[in-house]
Every structure is written in structure tokens, then in C-alpha cells.
Design a protein around this motif. Sequence first.
Motif, PDB file in Angstrom:
ATOM      1  N   ARG A 105      10.652   1.483  -3.630  1.00  0.00           N
ATOM      2  CA  ARG A 105      11.730   1.004  -4.509  1.00  0.00           C
ATOM      3  C   ARG A 105      12.963   1.859  -4.277  1.00  0.00           C
ATOM      4  O   ARG A 105      12.891   3.079  -4.255  1.00  0.00           O
ATOM      5  N   ASP A 106      14.096   1.204  -4.110  1.00  0.00           N
ATOM      6  CA  ASP A 106      15.388   1.889  -4.042  1.00  0.00           C
ATOM      7  C   ASP A 106      15.405   3.069  -3.069  1.00  0.00           C
ATOM      8  O   ASP A 106      15.890   4.153  -3.401  1.00  0.00           O
ATOM      9  N   GLY A 107      14.878   2.871  -1.867  1.00  0.00           N
ATOM     10  CA  GLY A 107      14.914   3.914  -0.857  1.00  0.00           C
ATOM     11  C   GLY A 107      13.894   5.019  -1.027  1.00  0.00           C
ATOM     12  O   GLY A 107      13.970   6.050  -0.370  1.00  0.00           O
ATOM     13  N   VAL A 108      12.935   4.815  -1.929  1.00  0.00           N
ATOM     14  CA  VAL A 108      11.881   5.801  -2.170  1.00  0.00           C
ATOM     15  C   VAL A 108      10.542   5.189  -1.777  1.00  0.00           C
ATOM     16  O   VAL A 108      10.242   4.049  -2.125  1.00  0.00           O
ATOM     17  N   LEU A 109       9.748   5.948  -1.044  1.00  0.00           N
ATOM     18  CA  LEU A 109       8.369   5.570  -0.747  1.00  0.00           C
ATOM     19  C   LEU A 109       7.484   6.568  -1.474  1.00  0.00           C
ATOM     20  O   LEU A 109       7.558   7.778  -1.222  1.00  0.00           O
ATOM     21  N   ALA A 110       6.696   6.070  -2.421  1.00  0.00           N
ATOM     22  CA  ALA A 110       5.801   6.919  -3.206  1.00  0.00           C
ATOM     23  C   ALA A 110       4.361   6.686  -2.783  1.00  0.00           C
ATOM     24  O   ALA A 110       3.909   5.543  -2.723  1.00  0.00           O
ATOM     25  N   PHE A 111       3.687   7.765  -2.465  1.00  0.00           N
ATOM     26  CA  PHE A 111       2.248   7.726  -2.234  1.00  0.00           C
ATOM     27  C   PHE A 111       1.604   8.113  -3.558  1.00  0.00           C
ATOM     28  O   PHE A 111       1.847   9.212  -4.069  1.00  0.00           O
ATOM     29  N   GLU A 118       1.122  11.393   6.353  1.00  0.00           N
ATOM     30  CA  GLU A 118       1.768  11.620   7.657  1.00  0.00           C
ATOM     31  C   GLU A 118       1.297  10.586   8.673  1.00  0.00           C
ATOM     32  O   GLU A 118       2.095  10.037   9.433  1.00  0.00           O
ATOM     33  N   ARG A 119       0.017  10.306   8.676  1.00  0.00           N
ATOM     34  CA  ARG A 119      -0.538   9.300   9.587  1.00  0.00           C
ATOM     35  C   ARG A 119       0.010   7.917   9.249  1.00  0.00           C
ATOM     36  O   ARG A 119       0.390   7.151  10.125  1.00  0.00           O
ATOM     37  N   TYR A 120       0.067   7.595   7.958  1.00  0.00           N
ATOM     38  CA  TYR A 120       0.612   6.309   7.511  1.00  0.00           C
ATOM     39  C   TYR A 120       2.043   6.139   8.021  1.00  0.00           C
ATOM     40  O   TYR A 120       2.409   5.084   8.534  1.00  0.00           O
ATOM     41  N   LEU A 121       2.848   7.188   7.881  1.00  0.00           N
ATOM     42  CA  LEU A 121       4.247   7.114   8.290  1.00  0.00           C
ATOM     43  C   LEU A 121       4.399   6.939   9.799  1.00  0.00           C
ATOM     44  O   LEU A 121       5.324   6.271  10.250  1.00  0.00           O
ATOM     45  N   ARG A 122       3.498   7.521  10.573  1.00  0.00           N
ATOM     46  CA  ARG A 122       3.537   7.318  12.024  1.00  0.00           C
ATOM     47  C   ARG A 122       3.218   5.858  12.370  1.00  0.00           C
ATOM     48  O   ARG A 122       3.802   5.293  13.284  1.00  0.00           O
ATOM     49  N   GLU A 123       2.288   5.267  11.643  1.00  0.00           N
ATOM     50  CA  GLU A 123       1.872   3.887  11.912  1.00  0.00           C
ATOM     51  C   GLU A 123       2.774   2.848  11.257  1.00  0.00           C
ATOM     52  O   GLU A 123       2.820   1.703  11.701  1.00  0.00           O
ATOM     53  N   HIS A 124       3.456   3.229  10.182  1.00  0.00           N
ATOM     54  CA  HIS A 124       4.303   2.309   9.421  1.00  0.00           C
ATOM     55  C   HIS A 124       5.661   2.953   9.167  1.00  0.00           C
ATOM     56  O   HIS A 124       5.915   3.441   8.059  1.00  0.00           O
ATOM     57  N   PRO A 125       6.528   2.984  10.174  1.00  0.00           N
ATOM     58  CA  PRO A 125       7.854   3.576   9.972  1.00  0.00           C
ATOM     59  C   PRO A 125       8.561   2.937   8.771  1.00  0.00           C
ATOM     60  O   PRO A 125       8.368   1.757   8.481  1.00  0.00           O
ATOM     61  N   THR A 126       9.357   3.734   8.090  1.00  0.00           N
ATOM     62  CA  THR A 126      10.029   3.251   6.884  1.00  0.00           C
ATOM     63  C   THR A 126      11.505   3.610   6.921  1.00  0.00           C
ATOM     64  O   THR A 126      11.907   4.564   7.582  1.00  0.00           O
ATOM     65  N   GLU A 127      12.275   2.838   6.207  1.00  0.00           N
ATOM     66  CA  GLU A 127      13.699   3.118   6.040  1.00  0.00           C
ATOM     67  C   GLU A 127      13.933   4.002   4.810  1.00  0.00           C
ATOM     68  O   GLU A 127      15.061   4.396   4.542  1.00  0.00           O
ATOM     69  N   ALA A 128      12.871   4.279   4.067  1.00  0.00           N
ATOM     70  CA  ALA A 128      13.009   5.063   2.834  1.00  0.00           C
ATOM     71  C   ALA A 128      13.604   6.420   3.137  1.00  0.00           C
ATOM     72  O   ALA A 128      13.212   7.092   4.085  1.00  0.00           O
TER      73      ALA A 128
END
Length: 133
Positions: A44-50, A81-91
Amino acid sequence: MSERHDRGRAGEEYVCEYLIRNGWTIAARNYRVRGGEIDIAAERDGVLAFVEVKTRKVGSLTDGADAVTPKKQALVIRTAERYLREHPTEAGTIRFDAAFVTVTAGEIPRAVKLEYIENAFDAFGIPGGYEQN
């Protein structure tokens, strides 16, 4: 399925509903890799929350917050960290939240309380601010 599994699933579902009601988009649920799991990833609004979800039944002798140990935090961080490598984000902001859900005991668990903590810990495993919602 076990009562414990049903209780955990009910807690995660309740947290997803809470996030959606508050304008979040659920990006992933139960993202698993060897050695770790992300319960919920939401944007939401440029934030990615785990979001780490801990569910307990009414009258439980243990508190969900006690289960978010430094070891658990490290596993969540490594999995993120692994998630972010597999799913790049604009957050522009990545954070680690925690949600503690209390559910009724019985065959069909129903959520009765939610404590949602934004920035529960950071990427170094340091506890953040605690706010109840």
C-alpha cells in the motif's frame, strides 16, 4: 486438518481481511522457501509489509508475541530477502509487521481480537514501535 492448523489459517484470514479493509493489497500468502515462510506480504502506498501472524485461542497460556523470537525474525528476514529477489517491487519502503490474533476455541475458530504492530522489527531484527489497532 488439525485444530492448530485451522486456528492459524483463521488468524491469517482475519489479518488479510483487516489489511484489505485498510487499503492494502495482498501480494502473497504463505510464501515458503527452505528454512522459512512469509505469512503475508501486503502493499500500500509504496510500502511492502511482510506480516508475521501468530494466532492463539482464548485463554492460551502463551502470548503470540513470545513466539516472534530473534531467531524467528532472522528466518522471516532471510525469507523476505529471497522473496524480493524473486518478486522485484517498486515499493520504496520495506517493513516487518506482526499481527497477534486471538480466536475462539472449538471446531470453527472465530477471531475475537487483533493486535497489529507496524515495524515490529527491522531488517537487523531490532524491535520497532508498538501500536495497537
